[in-house]
Design a protein around this motif. Structure first.
Motif, PDB file in Angstrom:
ATOM      1  N   ARG A  76      12.285   9.855  10.700  1.00 46.62           N
ATOM      2  CA  ARG A  76      10.968  10.496  10.581  1.00 46.62           C
ATOM      3  C   ARG A  76      10.097   9.838   9.508  1.00 46.62           C
ATOM      4  O   ARG A  76       9.089  10.403   9.077  1.00 46.62           O
ATOM      5  CB  ARG A  76      11.144  11.986  10.274  1.00 46.62           C
ATOM      6  CG  ARG A  76      11.779  12.782  11.418  1.00 46.62           C
ATOM      7  CD  ARG A  76      11.999  14.221  11.038  1.00 46.62           C
ATOM      8  NE  ARG A  76      12.609  14.996  12.103  1.00 46.62           N
ATOM      9  CZ  ARG A  76      11.938  15.703  13.014  1.00 46.62           C
ATOM     10  NH1 ARG A  76      10.617  15.728  12.977  1.00 46.62           N
ATOM     11  NH2 ARG A  76      12.575  16.387  13.952  1.00 46.62           N
ATOM     12  N   CYS A  77      10.485   8.661   9.100  1.00 44.38           N
ATOM     13  CA  CYS A  77       9.766   7.914   8.061  1.00 44.38           C
ATOM     14  C   CYS A  77       8.811   6.936   8.729  1.00 44.38           C
ATOM     15  O   CYS A  77       9.232   5.999   9.419  1.00 44.38           O
ATOM     16  CB  CYS A  77      10.783   7.187   7.182  1.00 44.38           C
ATOM     17  SG  CYS A  77      10.107   5.872   6.180  1.00 44.38           S
ATOM     18  N   SER A 106      21.118  11.754   4.157  1.00 46.92           N
ATOM     19  CA  SER A 106      20.670  13.110   4.510  1.00 46.92           C
ATOM     20  C   SER A 106      19.483  13.556   3.671  1.00 46.92           C
ATOM     21  O   SER A 106      18.903  14.608   3.926  1.00 46.92           O
ATOM     22  CB  SER A 106      21.821  14.104   4.352  1.00 46.92           C
ATOM     23  OG  SER A 106      22.359  14.059   3.050  1.00 46.92           O
ATOM     24  N   THR A 107      19.117  12.749   2.653  1.00 42.81           N
ATOM     25  CA  THR A 107      17.965  13.071   1.814  1.00 42.81           C
ATOM     26  C   THR A 107      16.998  11.891   1.805  1.00 42.81           C
ATOM     27  O   THR A 107      17.445  10.735   1.864  1.00 42.81           O
ATOM     28  CB  THR A 107      18.403  13.372   0.370  1.00 42.81           C
ATOM     29  OG1 THR A 107      19.190  12.282  -0.130  1.00 42.81           O
ATOM     30  CG2 THR A 107      19.212  14.651   0.298  1.00 42.81           C
ATOM     31  N   PRO A 108      15.689  12.162   1.714  1.00 44.41           N
ATOM     32  CA  PRO A 108      15.053  13.481   1.823  1.00 44.41           C
ATOM     33  C   PRO A 108      15.102  13.995   3.270  1.00 44.41           C
ATOM     34  O   PRO A 108      14.793  13.255   4.204  1.00 44.41           O
ATOM     35  CB  PRO A 108      13.616  13.239   1.373  1.00 44.41           C
ATOM     36  CG  PRO A 108      13.460  11.769   1.238  1.00 44.41           C
ATOM     37  CD  PRO A 108      14.737  11.091   1.476  1.00 44.41           C
ATOM     38  N   LEU A 109      15.494  15.245   3.429  1.00 37.70           N
ATOM     39  CA  LEU A 109      15.773  15.821   4.739  1.00 37.70           C
ATOM     40  C   LEU A 109      14.593  15.696   5.699  1.00 37.70           C
ATOM     41  O   LEU A 109      14.768  15.453   6.897  1.00 37.70           O
ATOM     42  CB  LEU A 109      16.178  17.289   4.587  1.00 37.70           C
ATOM     43  CG  LEU A 109      16.677  17.996   5.851  1.00 37.70           C
ATOM     44  CD1 LEU A 109      17.920  17.311   6.386  1.00 37.70           C
ATOM     45  CD2 LEU A 109      16.957  19.464   5.558  1.00 37.70           C
ATOM     46  N   GLY A 110      13.374  15.857   5.177  1.00 37.48           N
ATOM     47  CA  GLY A 110      12.197  15.804   6.039  1.00 37.48           C
ATOM     48  C   GLY A 110      11.984  14.456   6.700  1.00 37.48           C
ATOM     49  O   GLY A 110      11.286  14.358   7.711  1.00 37.48           O
ATOM     50  N   LEU A 111      12.587  13.396   6.141  1.00 37.36           N
ATOM     51  CA  LEU A 111      12.414  12.051   6.689  1.00 37.36           C
ATOM     52  C   LEU A 111      13.622  11.566   7.475  1.00 37.36           C
ATOM     53  O   LEU A 111      13.555  10.520   8.133  1.00 37.36           O
ATOM     54  CB  LEU A 111      12.117  11.053   5.554  1.00 37.36           C
ATOM     55  CG  LEU A 111      10.840  11.310   4.740  1.00 37.36           C
ATOM     56  CD1 LEU A 111      10.699  10.272   3.633  1.00 37.36           C
ATOM     57  CD2 LEU A 111       9.614  11.300   5.640  1.00 37.36           C
ATOM     58  N   THR A 112      14.720  12.297   7.414  1.00 34.67           N
ATOM     59  CA  THR A 112      15.956  11.829   8.050  1.00 34.67           C
ATOM     60  C   THR A 112      16.493  12.772   9.121  1.00 34.67           C
ATOM     61  O   THR A 112      17.378  12.391   9.880  1.00 34.67           O
ATOM     62  CB  THR A 112      17.045  11.621   6.986  1.00 34.67           C
ATOM     63  OG1 THR A 112      17.365  12.881   6.366  1.00 34.67           O
ATOM     64  CG2 THR A 112      16.601  10.650   5.910  1.00 34.67           C
ATOM     65  N   PHE A 113      15.966  14.005   9.195  1.00 37.74           N
ATOM     66  CA  PHE A 113      16.477  14.980  10.156  1.00 37.74           C
ATOM     67  C   PHE A 113      16.222  14.489  11.575  1.00 37.74           C
ATOM     68  O   PHE A 113      15.131  14.019  11.891  1.00 37.74           O
ATOM     69  CB  PHE A 113      15.796  16.335   9.945  1.00 37.74           C
ATOM     70  CG  PHE A 113      16.457  17.465  10.668  1.00 37.74           C
ATOM     71  CD1 PHE A 113      17.646  18.001  10.207  1.00 37.74           C
ATOM     72  CD2 PHE A 113      15.902  17.980  11.829  1.00 37.74           C
ATOM     73  CE1 PHE A 113      18.274  19.040  10.879  1.00 37.74           C
ATOM     74  CE2 PHE A 113      16.510  19.022  12.512  1.00 37.74           C
ATOM     75  CZ  PHE A 113      17.707  19.550  12.033  1.00 37.74           C
ATOM     76  N   TRP A 115      15.425  14.014  15.572  1.00 37.92           N
ATOM     77  CA  TRP A 115      14.463  14.605  16.490  1.00 37.92           C
ATOM     78  C   TRP A 115      15.215  15.453  17.521  1.00 37.92           C
ATOM     79  O   TRP A 115      16.354  15.149  17.872  1.00 37.92           O
ATOM     80  CB  TRP A 115      13.679  13.508  17.216  1.00 37.92           C
ATOM     81  CG  TRP A 115      12.822  12.670  16.313  1.00 37.92           C
ATOM     82  CD1 TRP A 115      13.173  11.499  15.707  1.00 37.92           C
ATOM     83  CD2 TRP A 115      11.479  12.927  15.930  1.00 37.92           C
ATOM     84  NE1 TRP A 115      12.125  11.008  14.966  1.00 37.92           N
ATOM     85  CE2 TRP A 115      11.069  11.866  15.082  1.00 37.92           C
ATOM     86  CE3 TRP A 115      10.559  13.943  16.215  1.00 37.92           C
ATOM     87  CZ2 TRP A 115       9.800  11.800  14.530  1.00 37.92           C
ATOM     88  CZ3 TRP A 115       9.294  13.873  15.660  1.00 37.92           C
ATOM     89  CH2 TRP A 115       8.922  12.814  14.826  1.00 37.92           C
ATOM     90  N   SER A 138      11.753   9.028  -1.916  1.00 37.24           N
ATOM     91  CA  SER A 138      10.932   8.694  -0.750  1.00 37.24           C
ATOM     92  C   SER A 138      11.579   7.538   0.002  1.00 37.24           C
ATOM     93  O   SER A 138      12.451   6.839  -0.536  1.00 37.24           O
ATOM     94  CB  SER A 138       9.505   8.314  -1.170  1.00 37.24           C
ATOM     95  OG  SER A 138       9.522   7.139  -1.974  1.00 37.24           O
TER      96      SER A 138
END
Length: 305
Positions: A76-77, A106-113, A115, A138
């Motif tokens: 998600r990056c 697994s961190t940052p979760l918002g960029l690696t979770f 789809w 980041s």
């Protein structure tokens, strides 16, 4: 009166028993709840080598130094595809002298979770290796030979190229020789790792044996809105993705204060997961200083050839 007192006593005893029972039930429920709320513990059995030996041999000529780029990335990056492209360009500019390992922490979760509908590329091994080099705030970020540049080991992609150039000029004190024999009937590989010092090496040395996969198609955010819909690519090809590590994620012991010509051999059987494509798997091994974490040498071999 005696009879009434007798029943009153029984009633009192029953209340006490009921109270004790209810207390025990609540207490047991409390402890069960506490157990359920404990964070998950990731357990990984360390592979035992088929061969684990060390001995004095002849002193070999030094291998040409190869450099390790760790590309720390996420699906998600938006700018991560640019970092991957840069790493490939650096490798192309230095044929046969640069190895890339893509870490999906697994961190940052918002960029690696992952789809929805797509399998995750995140692994606990990626998280452990990446965070052992520094705090990840980041993405994309990376590391070159795990050396410190500008006060940290995690460095911006804008300085990867210059750092690689500097590291290519450094001599490697340790040679790495790899061999993989694929066993079709058993669906597994026998990997042989040999590490030989070409000069005397002081201090402690460790190695990591990482299994990577190429050609993984998955969804990927992209900063270029002209690619895909709203900057998302549905069939992005991920390469060099770390799938797992054979042995310890943060390093297996090679030796300490080794003389020139010291040979260390480790042989393993490795069975990939069924969802991985065996034809696209390969082993990357790097040896490094246990204190500074500086990578001395890195080599790779296809698991199935």
């Amino acid at each position: 009166m005696v009879v009434f007192g007798y029943f009153r006593g029984m009633l009192s005893s029953s209340k006490k028993i009921l109270s004790i029972f209810l207390f025990s039930l609540v207490a047991s429920s409390f402890f069960v709840a506490c157990e359920e709320e404990l964070p998950p513990v990731i357990m990984k059995e360390v592979e035992k080598p088929l061969l684990d030996t060390a001995y004095q041999g002849s002193v070999p000529s030094p291998q040409t130094k190869k450099v390790l780029i760790m590309d720390i990335t996420g699906v998600r990056c938006n700018n991560c595809p640019k970092a991957a492209k840069l790493a490939h360009q650096i490798s192309d500019d230095n044929p046969g002298r640069v190895e890339i390992v893509a870490l999906y922490p697994s961190t940052p979760l918002g960029l690696t979770f992952p789809w929805p509908g797509f399998d995750t590329l995140v692994t606990p091994e990626s998280e452990q290796i990446a965070t052992s080099l520094g705090s990840i705030s980041s993405l994309p970020i990376g590391s070159v030979d795990q050396v410190t540049v500008g006060g940290g080991k995690l460095i911006d992609r804008s300085i990867w190229s210059n750092t690689v150039t500097n590291r290519l000029a450094v001599a490697s004190p340790i040679n790495i020789n790899l061999k993989s024999t694929w066993k079709d009937a058993e669906g597994k590989a026998r990997v042989e790792i040999q590490m030989v010092t070409n000069v005397a090496v002081s201090g402690a040395v460790k190695y990591v044996a990482a299994v990577l996969e190429d050609g993984i198609l998955s969804k990927q955010a992209d900063a270029d809105d002209t690619v895909g819909v709203h900057g998302v690519i549905d069939d992005y090809e991920h390469n060099h993705a770390l799938r797992t590590v054979i042995g310890s994620t943060l390093g297996n012991d090679v030796g300490s204060n080794m003389p020139a010509g010291w040979v260390v051999e480790k042989h393993y059987y490795f069975t990939p997961k069924s969802k991985w494509k065996a034809d696209n798997l390969y082993l990357v091994v790097w040896v490094y200083d246990a204190v500074s974490k500086e990578v001395y040498q890195v080599q790779k071999v296809k698991l199935k050839s």
